[in-house]
Design a protein around this motif. Sequence first.
Motif, short mmCIF file in Angstrom:
data_model
loop_
_atom_site.label_atom_id
_atom_site.label_comp_id
_atom_site.label_asym_id
_atom_site.label_seq_id
_atom_site.Cartn_x
_atom_site.Cartn_y
_atom_site.Cartn_z
N PRO A 1 0.82 -1.07 0.02
CA PRO A 1 0.02 0.06 0.01
C PRO A 1 0.77 1.22 0.01
O PRO A 1 1.85 1.31 0.77
CB PRO A 1 -0.92 -0.19 1.28
N PRO A 2 0.44 2.22 -0.85
CA PRO A 2 -0.72 2.30 -1.67
C PRO A 2 -0.24 1.87 -3.01
O PRO A 2 -0.98 2.18 -4.06
CB PRO A 2 -1.03 3.86 -1.64
N GLN A 3 0.76 0.91 -3.40
CA GLN A 3 1.24 0.46 -4.75
C GLN A 3 0.84 -1.00 -4.77
O GLN A 3 0.96 -1.68 -3.80
CB GLN A 3 2.66 0.91 -4.97
N LEU A 4 0.44 -1.34 -6.07
CA LEU A 4 0.37 -2.66 -6.27
C LEU A 4 0.92 -2.96 -7.64
O LEU A 4 1.13 -2.04 -8.44
CB LEU A 4 -1.09 -3.18 -6.15
N VAL A 5 1.22 -4.48 -7.96
CA VAL A 5 1.59 -4.76 -9.34
C VAL A 5 0.51 -5.54 -10.04
O VAL A 5 0.25 -6.94 -9.35
CB VAL A 5 3.25 -5.25 -9.37
N ILE A 6 0.27 -5.70 -11.11
CA ILE A 6 -0.57 -6.62 -11.79
C ILE A 6 0.22 -7.09 -12.99
O ILE A 6 0.65 -6.34 -14.00
CB ILE A 6 -1.97 -6.00 -12.33
N ASP A 7 0.28 -8.52 -13.40
CA ASP A 7 1.00 -9.07 -14.28
C ASP A 7 -0.15 -9.11 -15.30
O ASP A 7 -1.10 -10.14 -15.52
CB ASP A 7 1.66 -10.36 -13.81
N VAL A 8 -0.10 -8.65 -16.58
CA VAL A 8 -1.09 -8.90 -17.69
C VAL A 8 -0.17 -9.52 -18.83
O VAL A 8 0.71 -8.74 -19.25
CB VAL A 8 -1.61 -7.32 -17.99
N ASN A 9 -0.41 -10.82 -19.00
CA ASN A 9 0.57 -11.40 -19.91
C ASN A 9 2.06 -11.14 -20.09
O ASN A 9 2.78 -10.86 -21.14
CB ASN A 9 -0.09 -10.83 -21.63
N GLY A 10 2.55 -11.23 -18.93
CA GLY A 10 3.98 -11.19 -18.76
C GLY A 10 4.43 -9.81 -18.51
O GLY A 10 5.75 -9.66 -18.29
N VAL A 11 3.69 -8.79 -18.67
CA VAL A 11 4.01 -7.38 -18.37
C VAL A 11 3.58 -7.02 -16.90
O VAL A 11 2.33 -6.95 -16.68
CB VAL A 11 3.56 -6.42 -19.55
N GLY A 12 4.35 -6.37 -16.14
CA GLY A 12 3.87 -5.99 -14.78
C GLY A 12 3.95 -4.61 -14.63
O GLY A 12 4.59 -3.74 -15.24
N TYR A 13 2.39 -4.16 -14.56
CA TYR A 13 1.89 -2.78 -14.40
C TYR A 13 1.84 -2.17 -12.96
O TYR A 13 1.43 -3.03 -11.95
CB TYR A 13 0.80 -2.70 -14.98
N GLU A 14 2.68 -1.49 -12.87
CA GLU A 14 2.84 -0.62 -11.40
C GLU A 14 1.55 0.33 -11.19
O GLU A 14 1.36 1.23 -12.16
CB GLU A 14 4.04 -0.07 -11.30
N VAL A 15 0.90 0.12 -10.25
CA VAL A 15 -0.47 0.93 -10.12
C VAL A 15 -0.59 1.40 -8.69
O VAL A 15 -0.04 0.78 -7.81
CB VAL A 15 -1.59 -0.22 -10.37
N GLU A 16 -0.93 2.64 -8.67
CA GLU A 16 -1.31 3.40 -7.53
C GLU A 16 -2.75 3.36 -7.24
O GLU A 16 -3.41 3.75 -7.93
CB GLU A 16 -0.73 4.74 -7.19
N ALA A 17 -3.12 2.84 -5.97
CA ALA A 17 -4.65 2.75 -5.60
C ALA A 17 -4.89 3.44 -4.30
O ALA A 17 -4.27 3.66 -3.39
CB ALA A 17 -4.94 1.60 -5.66
N SER A 18 -6.18 3.90 -4.33
CA SER A 18 -6.79 4.48 -2.91
C SER A 18 -6.81 3.21 -1.99
O SER A 18 -6.88 1.97 -2.35
CB SER A 18 -7.94 4.93 -3.21
N MET A 19 -6.64 3.55 -0.60
CA MET A 19 -6.90 2.59 0.38
C MET A 19 -8.35 1.92 0.23
O MET A 19 -8.67 0.70 0.67
CB MET A 19 -6.73 3.31 1.65
N ASN A 20 -9.30 2.76 -0.25
CA ASN A 20 -10.63 2.16 -0.26
C ASN A 20 -10.57 0.91 -1.25
O ASN A 20 -11.49 -0.02 -1.09
CB ASN A 20 -11.51 3.08 -0.48
N THR A 21 -9.92 1.15 -2.38
CA THR A 21 -9.53 0.24 -3.44
C THR A 21 -8.72 -1.17 -2.80
O THR A 21 -9.05 -2.44 -2.94
CB THR A 21 -9.05 0.58 -4.73
#
Length: 210
Positions: A14-34
């Motif tokens: 928190p507040p960052q996360l990483v999503i792997d989409v077809n081998g590519v890691g996307y760094e995303v910042e999200a609100s704490m409610n998310t």
Amino acid sequence: MIGRLKGELIEKRPPQLVIDVNGVGYEVEASMNTFYRLPECGSQLVLFTHFVTREDAQLLYGFYEREERTLFRTLIKANGVGPKLAITILSGISTAEFVRCVNDGDTASLVKLPGVGKKTAERLIVEMKDKIQALGLESSSEFQLSAADGPDMAAFEPVADSRSEAESALIALGYKPVQATKSVEQAAKALGATSSSEELIRYALRAMVG
């Protein structure tokens, strides 16, 4: 514009996360409610996103619900509100509660959020009221995030550095280091030594803005 991501949640600090989409890691910042609604790492996840390009960075913001992204996009159009402050606002207050503050002219609740002074709160209320009504946000009960909407906190494996992770998240959201440390210490005493960072952050935020 990247408007949606679907992939495997591989990291969340928190507040960052990483999503792997077809081998590519996307760094995303999200609100704490998310963040409170994220599944465990290794699970599939869909996030609605907003892409921001600056001279020095390209930033991706993620939202569990489309409506939260709508409010985020409306917030960053307000005078003096950038993406960082918008994420801070959406972390310290639910969408439904923000709508209530705007409709009721409740500046006292808004100024408890870091980066929101009295003038900013007053300006938000003036600028956001018509926009919120135009979007129909004032009558949507589905935006309220209750305790039942979050993940089962028992499913999170306690980590040794949960306190430091919680403190870092609060500082990233705009809280002063001393304030973050004190709030996390109080949360740890109240919740117990094995609490996850998500639990500590949620308790600390509620204590500071409640």
